[in-house]
Design a protein around this motif. Structure first.
Motif, mmCIF file in Angstrom:
data_model
loop_
_atom_site.group_PDB
_atom_site.id
_atom_site.type_symbol
_atom_site.label_atom_id
_atom_site.label_comp_id
_atom_site.label_asym_id
_atom_site.label_seq_id
_atom_site.Cartn_x
_atom_site.Cartn_y
_atom_site.Cartn_z
ATOM 1 N N GLU A 13 2.289 -27.493 -72.745
ATOM 2 C CA GLU A 13 1.447 -28.253 -73.669
ATOM 3 C C GLU A 13 0.092 -27.559 -73.726
ATOM 4 N N GLU A 14 -0.553 -27.688 -74.880
ATOM 5 C CA GLU A 14 -1.910 -27.144 -74.971
ATOM 6 C C GLU A 14 -2.902 -28.278 -75.120
ATOM 7 N N PHE A 15 -3.743 -28.437 -74.103
ATOM 8 C CA PHE A 15 -4.848 -29.393 -74.196
ATOM 9 C C PHE A 15 -5.864 -28.807 -75.149
ATOM 10 N N GLU A 16 -6.205 -29.564 -76.177
ATOM 11 C CA GLU A 16 -7.170 -29.047 -77.147
ATOM 12 C C GLU A 16 -8.133 -30.141 -77.575
ATOM 13 N N SER A 17 -9.411 -29.766 -77.668
ATOM 14 C CA SER A 17 -10.425 -30.705 -78.157
ATOM 15 C C SER A 17 -11.497 -29.931 -78.894
ATOM 16 N N ARG A 35 -12.751 -27.162 -75.993
ATOM 17 C CA ARG A 35 -11.870 -26.685 -74.924
ATOM 18 C C ARG A 35 -10.452 -26.556 -75.464
ATOM 19 N N GLU A 36 -9.758 -25.520 -75.022
ATOM 20 C CA GLU A 36 -8.315 -25.484 -75.238
ATOM 21 C C GLU A 36 -7.685 -24.683 -74.122
ATOM 22 N N LYS A 37 -6.573 -25.198 -73.638
ATOM 23 C CA LYS A 37 -5.924 -24.566 -72.498
ATOM 24 C C LYS A 37 -4.440 -24.884 -72.505
ATOM 25 N N GLY A 46 -2.666 -32.840 -77.638
ATOM 26 C CA GLY A 46 -1.785 -31.776 -77.193
ATOM 27 C C GLY A 46 -1.312 -31.042 -78.434
ATOM 28 N N GLU A 47 -1.736 -29.803 -78.558
ATOM 29 C CA GLU A 47 -1.472 -29.116 -79.819
ATOM 30 C C GLU A 47 0.024 -28.909 -80.072
ATOM 31 N N PHE A 48 0.824 -28.872 -79.016
ATOM 32 C CA PHE A 48 2.252 -28.631 -79.206
ATOM 33 C C PHE A 48 3.020 -29.908 -79.551
HETATM 34 CU CU LIG Z 1 -5.033 -24.525 -79.757
#
Ligand SMILES: [Cu+2]
Length: 110
Positions: free
Chosen positions: A61-65, A70-72, A96-98
């Protein structure tokens, strides 16, 4: 100086160092079934926060804000630490970008 006194000073130094680390509060976020738990995280404004994100799903999953800048990507079954703040009072959404349809959350700084 006796060795006992030296030991005492070293111990005091360790305790101080531990205290400094503890000053950055940790918030645990779990990803499960492509959702964040909790979906709402309350933090103190004006303070650095360690977001520890534990992805309990088997897929990444990609944490994104955008508001937190932040994105990770967090691989399945892994933990990642994301440093945020100090924040002004307000709401900071993340997703979660995914799995954007279900993985939604907000950090509320107050
Ligand atoms: Cu992203």
């Amino acid at each position: 100086m006796t060795s006992r006194r030296l030991f005492g000073l070293a111990l005091a130094g360790c305790l101080l160092a531990t205290g400094a680390l503890a000053a950055d509060p940790e918030v645990l976020l779990v990803i499960k079934n492509h959702r964040f738990e909790p979906a709402e995280v309350k933090v103190k404004a004006g303070q650095k926060i360690k977001l520890v994100v534990h992805n309990q799903d088997s897929t990444p999953e990609e944490f994104e804000s955008h508001s937190l800048k932040r994105e990770k990507v967090i691989p399945g079954g892994q933990k990642a630490t994301i440093l945020i703040g100090p924040l002004k009072p307000g709401r900071y959404t993340f997703f979660g970008e995914f799995h954007e349809k279900t993985a939604q959350g907000v950090v509320i700084a107050e």
